[in-house]
Design a protein around this motif. Structure first.
Motif, PDB file in Angstrom:
ATOM      1  N   GLU A   1      34.215 -69.745 -32.798  1.00 53.81           N
ATOM      2  CA  GLU A   1      33.136 -69.545 -33.764  1.00 53.81           C
ATOM      3  C   GLU A   1      32.509 -70.866 -34.146  1.00 53.81           C
ATOM      4  O   GLU A   1      33.167 -71.909 -34.154  1.00 53.81           O
ATOM      5  CB  GLU A   1      33.643 -68.804 -35.001  1.00 53.81           C
ATOM      6  CG  GLU A   1      34.788 -69.474 -35.725  1.00 53.81           C
ATOM      7  CD  GLU A   1      35.159 -68.741 -37.000  1.00 53.81           C
ATOM      8  OE1 GLU A   1      34.533 -67.727 -37.325  1.00 53.81           O
ATOM      9  OE2 GLU A   1      36.074 -69.215 -37.688  1.00 53.81           O
TER      10      GLU A   1
ATOM     11  N   ALA B   1      33.863 -63.859 -38.081  1.00 53.40           N
ATOM     12  CA  ALA B   1      35.084 -63.607 -37.307  1.00 53.40           C
ATOM     13  C   ALA B   1      35.555 -62.176 -37.505  1.00 53.40           C
ATOM     14  O   ALA B   1      35.930 -61.489 -36.546  1.00 53.40           O
ATOM     15  CB  ALA B   1      36.175 -64.593 -37.715  1.00 53.40           C
TER      16      ALA B   1
ATOM     17  N   ALA C   1      30.242 -65.809 -33.537  1.00 55.59           N
ATOM     18  CA  ALA C   1      31.616 -65.785 -33.071  1.00 55.59           C
ATOM     19  C   ALA C   1      31.688 -65.061 -31.731  1.00 55.59           C
ATOM     20  O   ALA C   1      30.916 -64.138 -31.459  1.00 55.59           O
ATOM     21  CB  ALA C   1      32.531 -65.086 -34.078  1.00 55.59           C
TER      22      ALA C   1
END
Length: 328
Positions: free
Chosen positions: A313, A235, A323
């Motif tokens: 994600e 992320a 992601a």
């Protein structure tokens, strides 16, 4: 002019048969296997899931979700020039013809576009969106239908309570199109085949028969440990690529595998839990379908709005993870 890809329609579908933890516990008790609603929900956050009927294939679920997404996008199937289906439970053993081609036929498209499957297990939808984004930005395709569809109930060993209680069936879809406004802001994908044995169907085809097991196998603790370690990192990689920080995320739409993994990821990103879309309680783990199912639910109930930044994600067998950061 820079060309971007943008999500302009979402859709989803769940089979009619809803199975609660109590239903499943009763089914397993008949086999002499003990479990309970409390045992399942405390470990996973799951209260119910949906199972497809015997005559329903992944493509059937996918078609329903696709039609909803096309309707929201204001498009017909002939406006689509690429169909990508992410699935670990394809219509045909050996994965051909592709489920995407079957979906294309069932939607009534003939020769207007291409169709292909993507296999990255629970990361499949993220991989498929990243693929569609690359095709659109390169000018190769204009309108792409991306679908995650699964009938995991077909590959579950209902004598193994550690896995059979976790998964469900369903499909989710999005329509992506070329745009002069940023839509998909960043994608990041990873794989590490050294961990291929911790989540798999360890069977192969030999002499027209299955050699080994045709049931899903999962080393739960190993998957949990690896998932927790990679989801926060990927992320942040996507955010860095987009030149953004986690406080600019309006919504987190994670793979709906386990509420403890999901909560842990949100906390590590510094996001309040009310900014995370949760459907695992009612859907179970629907693998490649879980992210688009959750996305569509949140779009249709009004939580996710135009202009919101959404982090999607997933992590799955292979081992794969990735992601997608999108502006809706």
């Amino acid at each position: 002019m820079t060309l971007y890809s943008k999500i302009i329609g979402t859709g989803s579908y769940l089979p009619e048969k809803r199975v609660t933890n109590a239903d499943l516990a009763a089914q397993l008790a008949a086999k002499g296997i003990e479990t309970s609603d409390e045992w399942i929900s405390s470990r996973s956050g799951i209260s119910a899931r949906h199972y497809a009927e015997p005559e329903q294939a992944s493509s059937d679920l996918a078609v329903h979700a696709a039609r909803h997404a096309l309707e929201m996008a204001g498009m017909g199937i002939d406006d689509i020039d690429l169909i990508i289906v992410a699935s670990s439970t394809p219509d045909f053993f050996g994965s051909f013809p592709s489920t995407a081609c079957i979906v294309q036929r069932k939607l009534g498209q003939t020769t207007n576009g291409a169709a292909v499957d993507v296999q990255a297990v629970c990361s499949g939808f993220v991989y498929a969106v990243s693929t569609a984004d690359a095709f659109i930005r390169a000018g190769v395709h204009k309108n792409v239908l991306v679908i995650g569809a699964e009938v995991f109930s077909r590959i579950l060993n209902f004598e193994d309570r550690t896995t059979c209680v976790l998964f469900g069936d369903g499909a989710g879809a999005i329509v992506m199109t070329g745009s002069d406004e940023p839509g998909i802001l960043a994608t990041k994908l990873h794989a590490d085949g050294r961990h291929s044995d911790i989540l798999s169907i360890p069977g192969s085809l030999a002499g027209g028969a299955v050699a080994g097991s045709s049931y899903l196998y999962m080393d739960g603790p190993a998957v949990f440990k690896l998932a927790v370690s990679v989801l926060e990192k990927v992320a942040h990689e996507a955010l860095e690529h987009a030149g953004m920080t986690s406080d600019q995320i309006d919504w987190l739409v994670p793979h709906q595998a386990n509420i403890r993994i999901m909560n842990g990821t949100a906390k590590k990103l510094g996001l309040p839990l009310d900014k995370m879309i949760v459907t695992v309680d009612q859907h179970g783990n629907t693998s490649a379908a879980s992210i688009p199912l959750a996305l569509d639910q949140a779009v249709r109930d009004g939580r996710i709005k135009k202009g919101h930044n959404v982090m999607m994600e997933g992590v799955g067998g292979g081992f794969t993870w990735g992601a997608v950061l999108a502006r809706m």
